[in-house]
Scaffold this motif. Structure first.
Motif, PDB file in Angstrom:
ATOM      1  N   ASN A  12       5.530 -11.594   2.010  1.00  0.00           N
ATOM      2  CA  ASN A  12       5.241 -10.229   1.575  1.00  0.00           C
ATOM      3  C   ASN A  12       6.498  -9.444   1.250  1.00  0.00           C
ATOM      4  O   ASN A  12       6.473  -8.217   1.165  1.00  0.00           O
ATOM      5  CB  ASN A  12       4.429  -9.499   2.649  1.00  0.00           C
ATOM      6  N   ASN A  13       7.615 -10.157   1.127  1.00  0.00           N
ATOM      7  CA  ASN A  13       8.900  -9.554   0.766  1.00  0.00           C
ATOM      8  C   ASN A  13       9.450  -8.643   1.859  1.00  0.00           C
ATOM      9  O   ASN A  13      10.246  -7.737   1.585  1.00  0.00           O
ATOM     10  CB  ASN A  13       8.793  -8.770  -0.551  1.00  0.00           C
ATOM     11  N   ASN A  14       9.040  -8.896   3.111  1.00  0.00           N
ATOM     12  CA  ASN A  14       9.559  -8.134   4.244  1.00  0.00           C
ATOM     13  C   ASN A  14      10.708  -8.893   4.904  1.00  0.00           C
ATOM     14  O   ASN A  14      10.697 -10.135   4.961  1.00  0.00           O
ATOM     15  CB  ASN A  14       8.459  -7.888   5.279  1.00  0.00           C
ATOM     16  N   PRO A  15      11.708  -8.183   5.461  1.00  0.00           N
ATOM     17  CA  PRO A  15      12.824  -8.857   6.136  1.00  0.00           C
ATOM     18  C   PRO A  15      12.331  -9.684   7.323  1.00  0.00           C
ATOM     19  O   PRO A  15      11.321  -9.350   7.959  1.00  0.00           O
ATOM     20  CB  PRO A  15      13.712  -7.697   6.598  1.00  0.00           C
ATOM     21  N   ILE A  16      13.051 -10.753   7.626  1.00  0.00           N
ATOM     22  CA  ILE A  16      12.710 -11.620   8.751  1.00  0.00           C
ATOM     23  C   ILE A  16      13.695 -11.343   9.885  1.00  0.00           C
ATOM     24  O   ILE A  16      14.912 -11.490   9.710  1.00  0.00           O
ATOM     25  CB  ILE A  16      12.756 -13.102   8.348  1.00  0.00           C
ATOM     26  N   TYR A  17      13.159 -10.905  11.049  1.00  0.00           N
ATOM     27  CA  TYR A  17      13.999 -10.576  12.207  1.00  0.00           C
ATOM     28  C   TYR A  17      13.662 -11.485  13.382  1.00  0.00           C
ATOM     29  O   TYR A  17      12.603 -12.128  13.416  1.00  0.00           O
ATOM     30  CB  TYR A  17      13.772  -9.118  12.632  1.00  0.00           C
ATOM     31  N   ARG A  18      14.562 -11.505  14.368  1.00  0.00           N
ATOM     32  CA  ARG A  18      14.286 -12.190  15.639  1.00  0.00           C
ATOM     33  C   ARG A  18      15.001 -11.435  16.762  1.00  0.00           C
ATOM     34  O   ARG A  18      15.984 -10.728  16.528  1.00  0.00           O
ATOM     35  CB  ARG A  18      14.763 -13.639  15.607  1.00  0.00           C
ATOM     36  N   VAL A  19      14.470 -11.618  17.987  1.00  0.00           N
ATOM     37  CA  VAL A  19      15.119 -11.059  19.175  1.00  0.00           C
ATOM     38  C   VAL A  19      15.641 -12.244  19.985  1.00  0.00           C
ATOM     39  O   VAL A  19      14.866 -12.969  20.623  1.00  0.00           O
ATOM     40  CB  VAL A  19      14.131 -10.236  20.012  1.00  0.00           C
ATOM     41  N   PRO A  20      16.952 -12.508  19.920  1.00  0.00           N
ATOM     42  CA  PRO A  20      17.498 -13.666  20.653  1.00  0.00           C
ATOM     43  C   PRO A  20      17.363 -13.476  22.165  1.00  0.00           C
ATOM     44  O   PRO A  20      17.707 -12.425  22.709  1.00  0.00           O
ATOM     45  CB  PRO A  20      18.961 -13.698  20.219  1.00  0.00           C
ATOM     46  N   THR A  21      16.816 -14.446  22.855  1.00  0.00           N
ATOM     47  CA  THR A  21      16.586 -14.374  24.298  1.00  0.00           C
ATOM     48  C   THR A  21      17.909 -14.214  25.048  1.00  0.00           C
ATOM     49  O   THR A  21      18.865 -14.956  24.814  1.00  0.00           O
ATOM     50  CB  THR A  21      15.875 -15.636  24.795  1.00  0.00           C
ATOM     51  N   GLY A  22      17.926 -13.249  25.928  1.00  0.00           N
ATOM     52  CA  GLY A  22      19.110 -13.052  26.767  1.00  0.00           C
ATOM     53  C   GLY A  22      20.206 -12.242  26.122  1.00  0.00           C
ATOM     54  O   GLY A  22      21.251 -12.016  26.742  1.00  0.00           O
ATOM     55  N   GLU A  23      20.012 -11.777  24.900  1.00  0.00           N
ATOM     56  CA  GLU A  23      21.035 -10.965  24.245  1.00  0.00           C
ATOM     57  C   GLU A  23      20.660  -9.493  24.377  1.00  0.00           C
ATOM     58  O   GLU A  23      19.647  -9.056  23.831  1.00  0.00           O
ATOM     59  CB  GLU A  23      21.162 -11.333  22.764  1.00  0.00           C
ATOM     60  N   TYR A  24      21.475  -8.773  25.136  1.00  0.00           N
ATOM     61  CA  TYR A  24      21.215  -7.362  25.361  1.00  0.00           C
ATOM     62  C   TYR A  24      22.475  -6.554  25.098  1.00  0.00           C
ATOM     63  O   TYR A  24      23.602  -7.074  25.125  1.00  0.00           O
ATOM     64  CB  TYR A  24      20.752  -7.097  26.806  1.00  0.00           C
ATOM     65  N   GLY A  25      22.275  -5.287  24.887  1.00  0.00           N
ATOM     66  CA  GLY A  25      23.401  -4.385  24.752  1.00  0.00           C
ATOM     67  C   GLY A  25      23.632  -3.630  26.045  1.00  0.00           C
ATOM     68  O   GLY A  25      22.721  -3.448  26.851  1.00  0.00           O
ATOM     69  N   ASN A  26      24.861  -3.222  26.257  1.00  0.00           N
ATOM     70  CA  ASN A  26      25.223  -2.417  27.418  1.00  0.00           C
ATOM     71  C   ASN A  26      25.552  -1.003  26.960  1.00  0.00           C
ATOM     72  O   ASN A  26      26.232  -0.805  25.952  1.00  0.00           O
ATOM     73  CB  ASN A  26      26.425  -3.023  28.146  1.00  0.00           C
ATOM     74  N   THR A  27      25.047  -0.028  27.721  1.00  0.00           N
ATOM     75  CA  THR A  27      25.240   1.366  27.336  1.00  0.00           C
ATOM     76  C   THR A  27      26.472   1.954  28.013  1.00  0.00           C
ATOM     77  O   THR A  27      26.910   1.493  29.078  1.00  0.00           O
ATOM     78  CB  THR A  27      24.000   2.191  27.702  1.00  0.00           C
ATOM     79  N   TYR A  28      27.004   2.964  27.380  1.00  0.00           N
ATOM     80  CA  TYR A  28      28.151   3.673  27.964  1.00  0.00           C
ATOM     81  C   TYR A  28      28.227   5.060  27.347  1.00  0.00           C
ATOM     82  O   TYR A  28      27.689   5.313  26.277  1.00  0.00           O
ATOM     83  CB  TYR A  28      29.453   2.902  27.714  1.00  0.00           C
TER      84      TYR A  28
END
Length: 451
Positions: free
Chosen positions: A375-391
């Motif tokens: 449908n011409n939509n971007p393809i994304y994924r959420v890699p397991t165990g990859e998180y961001g840290n806030t500050y």
């Protein structure tokens, strides 16, 4: 228009007189100090000279109109039939852009010559009158509405027929397209309907029921070749042909030699009452079929596909065209990479947002190109165990809240402005032992709220 101008001039003249009352009079005529400005021809039957009053180099707000008698001089004849004679207006001997007919007509030589031949068999010839303009150049004559002269007054249908050199059929298009691949417009669709050319409906039925991905991609289990061959496809497609007629006024010479395309002539004269041969169009099933070079999908398993090409027109869904394709049965092995796209809030097992936990979201790239789905939509994924840290980060007077992953990709989540300014007399009052409390707030609470 003239009455408005007269009313305006009269009003201005009255104002001018009222403003000058009481001034010592000198011996003058009405036209003293009047400077000629041009001619008033708003009423061409009663022209005037226009004068502005100028005293000491300045306009005084006074104007005068003085009638002027026009003279007329015969100037020539119009360049179209019946070549009516006309006079030119002159005012004070000066040429004006105003003319009038003078009921004079030239006595130039006329004749009738073969002008055209009908596009319907037996291709009857029509004559049209010519006039030798200025006794020099033979010019075709046409009707003139201004003199109530119909075109039939200078055009005659003869009993003679044209000499046909050649009749052939040439491709106009296929299905609902012309031969350039553009969609047929409203007039072209009407043309097909008027000549009972049932190509549009046939094509739409093919696209919806026969030229499906499944049917075009189906292969014989024994040979692995396509069940629907190019020859099969060609036999289904309605290719429309239009008649081309080449003829001239007589067998010898080239007078009147021209080639007429019925489709083109019809679109030009569809509302002119012309007659047409019913067999001016025909449908043939002789389309030239080919396919684009195989391309692969961005989504797994990266299937190869091809777009159908009909008579050089690629049916790839672009510019309003149908999207007609088949899968080849092959699969590509592209290089797949994933790149950081953005952060999103993490969720627990129940689907609830987890506060201050942000997952990394990556976008898919196939051979270096941004991948999209069907449908011409971007393809994304959420890699397991990859998180961001806030500050937190202090930026001038702003406190910023950021999230960053291990690769250094970061996003500003929010920001708030530090409080600045004068706290007023609270601190001074506390030090001096005299504390001011806002209504409804006890002193102990007020002290507790101080920094």
């Amino acid at each position: 228009m003239k009455r408005l101008f007269t009313r305006l001039v009269a009003c201005v003249a009255i104002i001018s007189v009222a403003a000058t009352m009481g001034i010592t009079a000198f011996a003058q005529t009405e036209m003293d100090n009047m400077v000629f400005a041009g001619y008033d021809t708003t009423d061409p039957y009663s022209p005037n000279r226009i004068y502005n009053e100028v005293i000491k180099g300045k306009y005084t707000n006074k104007q005068v109109l003085v009638p002027v008698a026009p003279t007329w001089s015969a100037e020539g004849y119009e360049g179209v039939y019946p070549y009516a004679g006309y006079d030119r207006m002159y005012l004070d001997g000066k040429k004006q852009p105003i003319t009038r007919y003078n009921n004079l007509f030239p006595q130039w030589e006329t004749r009738r010559r073969d002008y055209m031949w009908e596009i319907k068999a037996p291709y009857v010839i029509w004559e049209r009158q010519q006039t030798k303009v200025n006794n020099k150049t033979w010019t075709w004559d046409f009707g003139n509405d201004a003199f109530s002269i119909p075109d039939s007054a200078v055009k005659t249908r003869t009993s003679r027929t044209a000499y046909v050199v050649d009749i052939s059929m040439k491709e106009y298009g296929f299905g609902r397209y012309d031969k350039s691949g553009d969609l047929l417009d409203v007039n072209e669709q009407r043309m097909y309907s008027d000549f009972s050319v049932n190509a549009i409906n046939t094509w739409n039925n093919l696209v919806n029921n026969e030229f499906t991905v499944a049917k075009l991609s189906a292969r014989n289990p024994e040979t692995n070749k396509y069940v629907m061959s190019d020859e099969d496809i060609a036999k289904m497609i309605p290719v429309v042909y239009s008649k081309y007629i080449t003829a001239k006024f007589n067998k010898t010479g080239k007078a009147g030699l021209t080639t007429k395309n019925v489709a083109q002539e019809y679109l030009l004269h569809m509302n002119d009452g012309w007659q047409w041969d019913y067999d001016s169009f025909e449908i043939r099933n002789d389309a030239k079929i080919s396919w684009t070079a195989p391309s692969y999908e961005m989504a797994e398993p990266y299937n190869y596909y091809q777009y159908l090409i009909v008579n050089g027109v690629v049916l790839d869904g672009e510019n309003g065209k149908d999207r007609v394709l088949r899968y080849t049965g092959g699969k590509a092995t592209p290089k797949v990479t994933w790149k950081f796209a953005f952060f999103q809030n993490a969720k627990d097992a129940n689907g609830n947002l987890v506060e201050n936990v942000y997952e990394v979201v990556e976008r898919k790239y196939v051979d270096g190109k941004e991948a999209v789905d069907a449908n011409n939509n971007p393809i994304y994924r959420v890699p397991t165990g990859e998180y961001g840290n806030t500050y937190f980060k202090l930026n001038g007077n702003m406190i910023e809240y950021w999230v960053v992953d291990k690769a250094g990709n970061k996003t500003l989540l929010s920001k708030t402005e530090n409080w600045t300014g004068n706290l007023g007399g609270l601190i001074d009052a506390y030090i001096s032992g005299s504390v001011y409390c806002a209504p409804g707030v006890v002193a102990a609470q007020q002290y507790k709220d101080l920094p």
